[in-house]
Write a protein that holds these residues in place. Structure first.
Motif, PDB file in Angstrom:
ATOM      1  N   ASN A 122       0.840  -1.206   0.000  1.00  0.00           N
ATOM      2  CA  ASN A 122       0.000   0.000   0.000  1.00  0.00           C
ATOM      3  C   ASN A 122       0.870   1.249   0.000  1.00  0.00           C
ATOM      4  OD1 ASN A 122      -2.591  -0.962  -0.180  1.00  0.00           O
ATOM      5  ND2 ASN A 122      -2.959  -0.972   2.015  1.00  0.00           N
ATOM      6  N   GLY A 123       0.484   2.228  -0.815  1.00  0.00           N
ATOM      7  CA  GLY A 123       1.206   3.486  -0.882  1.00  0.00           C
ATOM      8  C   GLY A 123       2.291   3.520  -1.939  1.00  0.00           C
ATOM      9  N   TYR A 124       2.593   2.390  -2.550  1.00  0.00           N
ATOM     10  CA  TYR A 124       3.628   2.332  -3.576  1.00  0.00           C
ATOM     11  C   TYR A 124       3.023   1.783  -4.857  1.00  0.00           C
ATOM     12  CZ  TYR A 124       6.963   3.016   0.178  1.00  0.00           C
ATOM     13  OH  TYR A 124       7.657   3.533   1.236  1.00  0.00           O
ATOM     14  N   THR A 125       3.152   2.541  -5.921  1.00  0.00           N
ATOM     15  CA  THR A 125       2.611   2.087  -7.198  1.00  0.00           C
ATOM     16  C   THR A 125       3.588   1.122  -7.870  1.00  0.00           C
ATOM     17  OG1 THR A 125       3.590   3.957  -8.362  1.00  0.00           O
ATOM     18  CG2 THR A 125       1.327   4.215  -7.577  1.00  0.00           C
ATOM     19  N   VAL A 126       3.071   0.340  -8.765  1.00  0.00           N
ATOM     20  CA  VAL A 126       3.907  -0.525  -9.592  1.00  0.00           C
ATOM     21  C   VAL A 126       3.862   0.032 -11.007  1.00  0.00           C
ATOM     22  CG1 VAL A 126       3.541  -2.579  -8.176  1.00  0.00           C
ATOM     23  CG2 VAL A 126       2.007  -2.099 -10.070  1.00  0.00           C
ATOM     24  N   PRO A 127       4.848  -0.276 -11.815  1.00  0.00           N
ATOM     25  CA  PRO A 127       4.812   0.228 -13.182  1.00  0.00           C
ATOM     26  C   PRO A 127       3.584  -0.293 -13.919  1.00  0.00           C
ATOM     27  CG  PRO A 127       6.963  -0.718 -12.676  1.00  0.00           C
ATOM     28  CD  PRO A 127       6.051  -1.049 -11.534  1.00  0.00           C
ATOM     29  N   GLY A 128       3.068   0.520 -14.808  1.00  0.00           N
ATOM     30  CA  GLY A 128       1.990   0.060 -15.675  1.00  0.00           C
ATOM     31  C   GLY A 128       2.572  -0.839 -16.740  1.00  0.00           C
ATOM     32  N   ARG A 129       2.012  -0.773 -17.911  1.00  0.00           N
ATOM     33  CA  ARG A 129       2.539  -1.566 -19.023  1.00  0.00           C
ATOM     34  C   ARG A 129       3.967  -1.103 -19.313  1.00  0.00           C
ATOM     35  NH1 ARG A 129      -0.623   0.286 -22.658  1.00  0.00           N
ATOM     36  NH2 ARG A 129      -2.324  -1.101 -22.087  1.00  0.00           N
ATOM     37  N   THR A 130       4.882  -2.048 -19.422  1.00  0.00           N
ATOM     38  CA  THR A 130       6.267  -1.710 -19.753  1.00  0.00           C
ATOM     39  C   THR A 130       6.734  -2.606 -20.885  1.00  0.00           C
ATOM     40  OG1 THR A 130       7.163  -3.232 -18.097  1.00  0.00           O
ATOM     41  CG2 THR A 130       6.855  -0.961 -17.414  1.00  0.00           C
ATOM     42  N   ALA A 131       7.616  -2.080 -21.705  1.00  0.00           N
ATOM     43  CA  ALA A 131       8.157  -2.849 -22.826  1.00  0.00           C
ATOM     44  C   ALA A 131       9.667  -2.669 -22.864  1.00  0.00           C
ATOM     45  CB  ALA A 131       7.532  -2.381 -24.137  1.00  0.00           C
ATOM     46  N   ARG A 132      10.338  -3.749 -23.203  1.00  0.00           N
ATOM     47  CA  ARG A 132      11.794  -3.729 -23.345  1.00  0.00           C
ATOM     48  C   ARG A 132      12.152  -4.459 -24.641  1.00  0.00           C
ATOM     49  NH1 ARG A 132      10.965  -5.548 -18.013  1.00  0.00           N
ATOM     50  NH2 ARG A 132      11.504  -3.974 -16.495  1.00  0.00           N
ATOM     51  N   VAL A 133      13.136  -3.908 -25.320  1.00  0.00           N
ATOM     52  CA  VAL A 133      13.660  -4.538 -26.530  1.00  0.00           C
ATOM     53  C   VAL A 133      15.173  -4.424 -26.453  1.00  0.00           C
ATOM     54  CG1 VAL A 133      13.785  -4.427 -29.049  1.00  0.00           C
ATOM     55  CG2 VAL A 133      11.638  -3.917 -27.891  1.00  0.00           C
ATOM     56  N   GLY A 134      15.870  -5.456 -26.891  1.00  0.00           N
ATOM     57  CA  GLY A 134      17.322  -5.391 -26.841  1.00  0.00           C
ATOM     58  C   GLY A 134      17.961  -6.439 -27.707  1.00  0.00           C
ATOM     59  N   LEU A 135      19.277  -6.375 -27.715  1.00  0.00           N
ATOM     60  CA  LEU A 135      20.093  -7.357 -28.410  1.00  0.00           C
ATOM     61  C   LEU A 135      20.886  -8.138 -27.372  1.00  0.00           C
ATOM     62  CD1 LEU A 135      21.511  -5.211 -31.335  1.00  0.00           C
ATOM     63  CD2 LEU A 135      19.822  -7.043 -31.507  1.00  0.00           C
ATOM     64  N   ARG A 136      21.007  -9.426 -27.592  1.00  0.00           N
ATOM     65  CA  ARG A 136      21.796 -10.275 -26.706  1.00  0.00           C
ATOM     66  C   ARG A 136      22.946 -10.853 -27.503  1.00  0.00           C
ATOM     67  NH1 ARG A 136      18.150 -14.061 -24.829  1.00  0.00           N
ATOM     68  NH2 ARG A 136      17.589 -12.544 -23.233  1.00  0.00           N
ATOM     69  N   LEU A 137      24.140 -10.647 -26.995  1.00  0.00           N
ATOM     70  CA  LEU A 137      25.347 -11.167 -27.626  1.00  0.00           C
ATOM     71  C   LEU A 137      25.955 -12.201 -26.687  1.00  0.00           C
ATOM     72  CD1 LEU A 137      27.431 -11.029 -29.927  1.00  0.00           C
ATOM     73  CD2 LEU A 137      28.555  -9.185 -28.657  1.00  0.00           C
ATOM     74  N   ASP A 138      26.089 -13.423 -27.148  1.00  0.00           N
ATOM     75  CA  ASP A 138      26.683 -14.486 -26.344  1.00  0.00           C
ATOM     76  C   ASP A 138      28.122 -14.694 -26.767  1.00  0.00           C
ATOM     77  OD1 ASP A 138      24.269 -15.064 -24.968  1.00  0.00           O
ATOM     78  OD2 ASP A 138      23.561 -16.231 -26.694  1.00  0.00           O
ATOM     79  N   PHE A 139      29.015 -14.768 -25.789  1.00  0.00           N
ATOM     80  CA  PHE A 139      30.432 -14.986 -26.069  1.00  0.00           C
ATOM     81  C   PHE A 139      30.806 -16.423 -25.841  1.00  0.00           C
ATOM     82  CE2 PHE A 139      30.067 -10.542 -24.898  1.00  0.00           C
ATOM     83  CZ  PHE A 139      30.768  -9.930 -25.923  1.00  0.00           C
TER      84      PHE A 139
END
Length: 139
Positions: A122-139
Motif C-alpha cells: 500500500n502506498g507504492y505504485t507498480v509500473p503500468g505496461r512496460t516494454a523492453r527490446v534489446g540485443l543479446r550477444l553471447d560470447f
C-alpha cells in the motif's frame, strides 16, 4: 522490513509442464498456503493465500520463441496487524526472442499488457505496461 521470530507455513504447491508438441509447451503452477506469525496468530503481511501462474511457450525451428504468462495473486494483508488489505490482481506478460546470428539475438518483453493497476505494498505504485527490446550477444 522486519524480522519475524517464527512463522508457520502450511499449504500445498502444484506445478506441471505439458509438452503438446516439439514446439508448444504449457506450464502451470498454483499455491495454496497459510502463513501465520506464531507469536501473534496473525497472517504474515503481503503473502497471498492463493496464487497461480499459467503460461505457454512456442518454439519455432529457427530458434525464435514466444512466451505468454498469466499471473494471479490473491488478496492479502498489507500490515502485520492484519487491518489493511491488498486486493487480488491478475496480469499478463509476453516475452520472445529471435536469433539473428549464431551468437546474436533480438529479444523483447511486454509486462502487464493490460496496464492493470495493482499494489504489492500500500502506498507504492507498480509500473503500468512496460516494454523492453534489446540485443543479446553471447560470447
Amino acid at each position: 522490513p522486519e524480522n519475524i521470530p517464527e512463522a508457520r507455513l502450511q499449504g500445498i504447491e502444484l506445478a506441471t509442464e505439458l509438452r503438446l508438441s516439439t514446439a508448444l509447451t504449457l506450464h502451470a503452477d498454483a499455491t495454496w498456503q497459510d502463513l501465520v506469525v506464531r507469536s501473534t496468530g496473525k497472517k504474515l503481511a503481503r503473502w497471498a493465500k492463493r496464487s497461480a501462474k499459467l503460461g505457454a511457450t512456442y518454439l519455432w525451428e529457427s530458434g525464435a520463441h514466444l512466451n505468454a504468462t498469466v499471473q494471479y495473486v490473491g488478496p492479502r494483508f498489507n500490515d502485520r496487524a492484519n487491518t489493511t488489505t491488498l486486493d487480488s490482481y491478475a496480469r499478463v506478460d509476453l516475452a520472445g526472442s529471435l536469433p539473428i546470428r549464431e551468437n546474436l539475438s533480438l529479444f523483447g518483453r511486454v509486462e502487464n499488457i493490460g496496464d492493470v493497476d495493482y499494489r504489492e505494498v500500500n502506498g507504492y505504485t507498480v509500473p503500468g505496461r512496460t516494454a523492453r527490446v534489446g540485443l543479446r550477444l553471447d560470447f
